[in-house]
Scaffold this motif. Structure first.
Motif, PDB file in Angstrom:
ATOM      1  N   ALA A 140       0.830  -1.200   0.000  1.00 44.56           N
ATOM      2  CA  ALA A 140       0.000   0.000   0.000  1.00 44.56           C
ATOM      3  C   ALA A 140       0.864   1.249   0.000  1.00 44.56           C
ATOM      4  CB  ALA A 140      -0.923   0.001   1.219  1.00 44.56           C
ATOM      5  N   THR A 141       0.246   2.366  -0.363  1.00 49.72           N
ATOM      6  CA  THR A 141       0.972   3.637  -0.372  1.00 49.72           C
ATOM      7  C   THR A 141       1.455   3.979   1.024  1.00 49.72           C
ATOM      8  OG1 THR A 141      -1.125   4.825  -0.083  1.00 49.72           O
ATOM      9  CG2 THR A 141      -0.303   4.549  -2.345  1.00 49.72           C
ATOM     10  N   CYS A 142       2.596   4.632   1.076  1.00 45.34           N
ATOM     11  CA  CYS A 142       3.181   5.009   2.364  1.00 45.34           C
ATOM     12  C   CYS A 142       4.248   6.065   2.102  1.00 45.34           C
ATOM     13  CB  CYS A 142       3.805   3.783   3.050  1.00 45.34           C
ATOM     14  SG  CYS A 142       5.034   2.921   2.031  1.00 45.34           S
ATOM     15  N   HIS A 143       4.717   6.657   3.152  1.00 49.00           N
ATOM     16  CA  HIS A 143       5.849   7.572   3.064  1.00 49.00           C
ATOM     17  C   HIS A 143       6.677   7.428   4.327  1.00 49.00           C
ATOM     18  CE1 HIS A 143       4.089  10.410   5.972  1.00 49.00           C
ATOM     19  NE2 HIS A 143       2.946  10.223   5.339  1.00 49.00           N
ATOM     20  N   PRO A 187      -2.378   9.645  -6.065  1.00 44.76           N
ATOM     21  CA  PRO A 187      -1.918   8.763  -7.137  1.00 44.76           C
ATOM     22  C   PRO A 187      -0.406   8.755  -7.356  1.00 44.76           C
ATOM     23  CG  PRO A 187      -2.952  10.726  -8.035  1.00 44.76           C
ATOM     24  CD  PRO A 187      -3.184  10.769  -6.566  1.00 44.76           C
ATOM     25  N   GLN A 188       0.304   9.701  -6.757  1.00 45.66           N
ATOM     26  CA  GLN A 188       1.752   9.767  -6.943  1.00 45.66           C
ATOM     27  C   GLN A 188       2.451   9.029  -5.804  1.00 45.66           C
ATOM     28  OE1 GLN A 188       3.150  11.360  -9.655  1.00 45.66           O
ATOM     29  NE2 GLN A 188       5.153  10.536  -9.057  1.00 45.66           N
ATOM     30  N   LEU A 189       3.237   8.017  -6.151  1.00 40.51           N
ATOM     31  CA  LEU A 189       3.962   7.257  -5.136  1.00 40.51           C
ATOM     32  C   LEU A 189       5.130   8.066  -4.588  1.00 40.51           C
ATOM     33  CD1 LEU A 189       4.238   3.659  -6.671  1.00 40.51           C
ATOM     34  CD2 LEU A 189       2.513   4.547  -5.106  1.00 40.51           C
ATOM     35  N   SER A 190       5.401   7.894  -3.316  1.00 37.54           N
ATOM     36  CA  SER A 190       6.588   8.504  -2.722  1.00 37.54           C
ATOM     37  C   SER A 190       7.816   7.682  -3.107  1.00 37.54           C
ATOM     38  CB  SER A 190       6.458   8.564  -1.201  1.00 37.54           C
ATOM     39  OG  SER A 190       6.493   7.257  -0.645  1.00 37.54           O
ATOM     40  N   THR A 191       8.967   8.322  -3.074  1.00 42.80           N
ATOM     41  CA  THR A 191      10.214   7.600  -3.329  1.00 42.80           C
ATOM     42  C   THR A 191      10.401   6.496  -2.303  1.00 42.80           C
ATOM     43  OG1 THR A 191      11.214   9.591  -4.273  1.00 42.80           O
ATOM     44  CG2 THR A 191      12.716   7.847  -3.554  1.00 42.80           C
ATOM     45  N   PHE A 192      10.022   6.771  -1.062  1.00 40.16           N
ATOM     46  CA  PHE A 192      10.123   5.774   0.009  1.00 40.16           C
ATOM     47  C   PHE A 192       9.307   4.530  -0.332  1.00 40.16           C
ATOM     48  CE2 PHE A 192       8.271   3.898   3.830  1.00 40.16           C
ATOM     49  CZ  PHE A 192       9.405   3.631   4.593  1.00 40.16           C
ATOM     50  N   ALA A 234       4.976   3.793 -13.056  1.00 39.86           N
ATOM     51  CA  ALA A 234       4.448   3.220 -14.307  1.00 39.86           C
ATOM     52  C   ALA A 234       3.598   1.984 -14.027  1.00 39.86           C
ATOM     53  CB  ALA A 234       5.600   2.873 -15.246  1.00 39.86           C
ATOM     54  N   ASP A 235       3.973   1.196 -13.015  1.00 39.50           N
ATOM     55  CA  ASP A 235       3.204   0.000 -12.667  1.00 39.50           C
ATOM     56  C   ASP A 235       1.766   0.352 -12.296  1.00 39.50           C
ATOM     57  OD1 ASP A 235       5.304  -1.824 -13.030  1.00 39.50           O
ATOM     58  OD2 ASP A 235       6.031  -1.559 -10.975  1.00 39.50           O
ATOM     59  N   ILE A 236       1.604   1.419 -11.526  1.00 39.95           N
ATOM     60  CA  ILE A 236       0.256   1.731 -11.038  1.00 39.95           C
ATOM     61  C   ILE A 236      -0.510   2.674 -11.963  1.00 39.95           C
ATOM     62  CG2 ILE A 236       0.902   1.305  -8.641  1.00 39.95           C
ATOM     63  CD1 ILE A 236       0.828   4.411  -8.295  1.00 39.95           C
ATOM     64  N   ASP A 237       0.193   3.480 -12.738  1.00 41.40           N
ATOM     65  CA  ASP A 237      -0.506   4.404 -13.640  1.00 41.40           C
ATOM     66  C   ASP A 237      -1.377   3.654 -14.643  1.00 41.40           C
ATOM     67  OD1 ASP A 237       0.452   6.658 -12.433  1.00 41.40           O
ATOM     68  OD2 ASP A 237       2.063   7.015 -13.896  1.00 41.40           O
ATOM     69  N   SER A 238      -0.930   2.465 -15.036  1.00 38.44           N
ATOM     70  CA  SER A 238      -1.680   1.690 -16.022  1.00 38.44           C
ATOM     71  C   SER A 238      -2.534   0.601 -15.393  1.00 38.44           C
ATOM     72  CB  SER A 238      -0.698   1.038 -17.015  1.00 38.44           C
ATOM     73  OG  SER A 238       0.222   0.192 -16.326  1.00 38.44           O
ATOM     74  N   ALA A 239      -2.607   0.585 -14.058  1.00 39.27           N
ATOM     75  CA  ALA A 239      -3.323  -0.480 -13.356  1.00 39.27           C
ATOM     76  C   ALA A 239      -4.801  -0.129 -13.180  1.00 39.27           C
ATOM     77  CB  ALA A 239      -2.694  -0.716 -11.987  1.00 39.27           C
ATOM     78  N   PRO A 240      -5.650  -1.125 -12.968  1.00 39.13           N
ATOM     79  CA  PRO A 240      -7.060  -0.853 -12.672  1.00 39.13           C
ATOM     80  C   PRO A 240      -7.218  -0.257 -11.271  1.00 39.13           C
ATOM     81  CG  PRO A 240      -6.587  -3.202 -12.518  1.00 39.13           C
ATOM     82  CD  PRO A 240      -5.350  -2.564 -13.054  1.00 39.13           C
ATOM     83  N   THR A 241      -8.335   0.412 -11.052  1.00 38.78           N
ATOM     84  CA  THR A 241      -8.637   0.935  -9.717  1.00 38.78           C
ATOM     85  C   THR A 241      -9.112  -0.212  -8.818  1.00 38.78           C
ATOM     86  OG1 THR A 241     -10.937   1.402 -10.304  1.00 38.78           O
ATOM     87  CG2 THR A 241      -9.311   3.167 -10.689  1.00 38.78           C
ATOM     88  N   PHE A 264       0.355   3.906  11.520  1.00 43.10           N
ATOM     89  CA  PHE A 264      -0.722   2.994  11.153  1.00 43.10           C
ATOM     90  C   PHE A 264      -2.040   3.722  10.887  1.00 43.10           C
ATOM     91  CE2 PHE A 264       2.064  -0.018  13.481  1.00 43.10           C
ATOM     92  CZ  PHE A 264       2.259  -0.924  12.439  1.00 43.10           C
ATOM     93  N   ASP A 265      -2.105   5.005  11.232  1.00 38.44           N
ATOM     94  CA  ASP A 265      -3.352   5.731  10.994  1.00 38.44           C
ATOM     95  C   ASP A 265      -3.355   6.450   9.646  1.00 38.44           C
ATOM     96  OD1 ASP A 265      -1.463   7.656  11.582  1.00 38.44           O
ATOM     97  OD2 ASP A 265      -2.818   8.893  12.800  1.00 38.44           O
ATOM     98  N   TYR A 266      -2.337   6.242   8.827  1.00 35.82           N
ATOM     99  CA  TYR A 266      -2.255   6.903   7.522  1.00 35.82           C
ATOM    100  C   TYR A 266      -3.319   6.336   6.566  1.00 35.82           C
ATOM    101  CZ  TYR A 266      -0.241   8.666   3.167  1.00 35.82           C
ATOM    102  OH  TYR A 266      -0.055   9.294   1.959  1.00 35.82           O
ATOM    103  N   PRO A 267      -3.862   7.157   5.674  1.00 36.32           N
ATOM    104  CA  PRO A 267      -4.851   6.661   4.687  1.00 36.32           C
ATOM    105  C   PRO A 267      -4.187   5.876   3.560  1.00 36.32           C
ATOM    106  CG  PRO A 267      -5.102   9.035   5.088  1.00 36.32           C
ATOM    107  CD  PRO A 267      -3.779   8.637   5.652  1.00 36.32           C
ATOM    108  N   ASN A 268      -3.659   4.720   3.885  1.00 39.29           N
ATOM    109  CA  ASN A 268      -2.990   3.901   2.863  1.00 39.29           C
ATOM    110  C   ASN A 268      -3.963   3.478   1.771  1.00 39.29           C
ATOM    111  OD1 ASN A 268      -2.134   2.848   5.822  1.00 39.29           O
ATOM    112  ND2 ASN A 268      -0.308   3.113   4.564  1.00 39.29           N
ATOM    113  N   GLU A 269      -3.496   3.503   0.526  1.00 39.85           N
ATOM    114  CA  GLU A 269      -4.261   2.964  -0.596  1.00 39.85           C
ATOM    115  C   GLU A 269      -3.543   1.715  -1.115  1.00 39.85           C
ATOM    116  OE1 GLU A 269      -6.168   6.041  -3.337  1.00 39.85           O
ATOM    117  OE2 GLU A 269      -4.452   7.133  -2.517  1.00 39.85           O
ATOM    118  N   ILE A 270      -4.301   0.677  -1.388  1.00 43.47           N
ATOM    119  CA  ILE A 270      -3.730  -0.580  -1.870  1.00 43.47           C
ATOM    120  C   ILE A 270      -3.150  -0.379  -3.275  1.00 43.47           C
ATOM    121  CG2 ILE A 270      -4.258  -2.952  -2.560  1.00 43.47           C
ATOM    122  CD1 ILE A 270      -6.412  -2.951  -0.360  1.00 43.47           C
TER     123      ILE A 270
END
Length: 259
Positions: free
Chosen positions: A14-17, A66-71, A81-88, A22-28
């Motif tokens: 999931a998204t993270c930085h 929608p933008q992944l962190s470097t972390f 690129a992996d997620i830009d072309s992925a389904p929601t 653990f309370d962050y709004p992570n997206e799968i």
């Protein structure tokens, strides 16, 4: 005696930085699942040998951030690129439901369970937390087949090591757990493999599919013990975090999300 016919091993990424809690709004961003079944189940439900039947994997395109962190990319190996072309997420759930129906686990029309199966994770977070957060962000309910208790593999390994005497020479990990009786000790996947005297981790840590494959190896080994493979962690589909607003709104200040 085993109460389930099939096991779905899940390891979410999931998204993270850096520094997020653990309370962050992570997206799968990755949804990998390994399907295991018994290959020696008797008519009265006894079994001890699990085999891998199939795999499902999809990257997932986040919509809130929608933008992944470097972390996140460095940790998971997942690129923009992996997620830009992925389904929601809703689209991935549709594809996953087709996978479940194809393997006879749910009714293709209603989504109701057709067989007794259980989701298995390394820790409680993958479905209990990540799916709940994602459902809010995507403004959709959690599907019925994702509701229900789960098997926390990490907890099972720790409990097993703490309660039994191994006939084989103990690894330092197993001996430490037994000595301290720490049933809920955090054990990374490589340490779980070591405690069960299995070959070392294969693949890349924090690649969801590789993690899931290794957790499946652990579950296969657990099934060979006298362990009854059953739920040990509750799912809380109605759990809420402070940032959850009405209608799927995310009230998380941009200042708290580093670039």
């Amino acid at each position: 005696m085993q109460p389930y016919d099939a096991f779905l091993v899940v390891d979410v990424e999931a998204t993270c930085h850096s520094g997020c809690g653990f309370d962050y709004p992570n997206e799968i961003i990755e949804w990998p699942v390994i399907l295991l079944r018994w290959n020696d189940q008797t008519e009265d439900g006894r079994a001890s040998s699990l085999v891998q039947v199939a795999e499902f994997r999809s990257y997932v395109r986040p919509t809130w951030r929608p933008q992944l962190s470097t972390f996140c990319t460095d940790l998971t190996g997942i690129t923009q690129a992996d997620i830009d072309s992925a389904p929601t997420w809703p689209e991935v759930l549709g594809l996953f439901a087709e996978f479940l129906a194809h393997h006879g686990l749910i009714d293709p029309r209603t989504g109701a369970r057709s067989q007794k199966f259980i989701f298995c994770c390394d820790g409680p977070f993958d479905i209990r937390d990540f799916v709940t957060k994602q459902s809010h962000i995507s403004k959709i309910p959690i599907p019925g087949y994702l509701r229900g208790d789960i098997l926390d593999i990490r907890k099972s390994v720790a409990s097993l090591m703490a309660s039994r005497e191994l006939r084989e020479p103990m690894t330092s990990t197993a001996a430490h757990i037994q000595r301290n009786n720490q049933k809920h000790l955090y054990l990374p996947i490589p340490m779980q493999l070591s405690a069960l005297l299995l070959p070392s981790f294969t693949g890349r840590l924090h690649c969801g599919l590789d993690d899931a494959r290794n957790v499946a190896r652990i579950l296969i080994e657990l099934a060979r013990t006298p362990l009854r493979v059953e739920p040990n962690t509750r799912i809380l589909p109605n759990r809420r975090w402070w940032w959850m607003g009405p209608g799927g709104k995310v009230n998380y200040p941009d200042s708290r999300t580093p670039a």
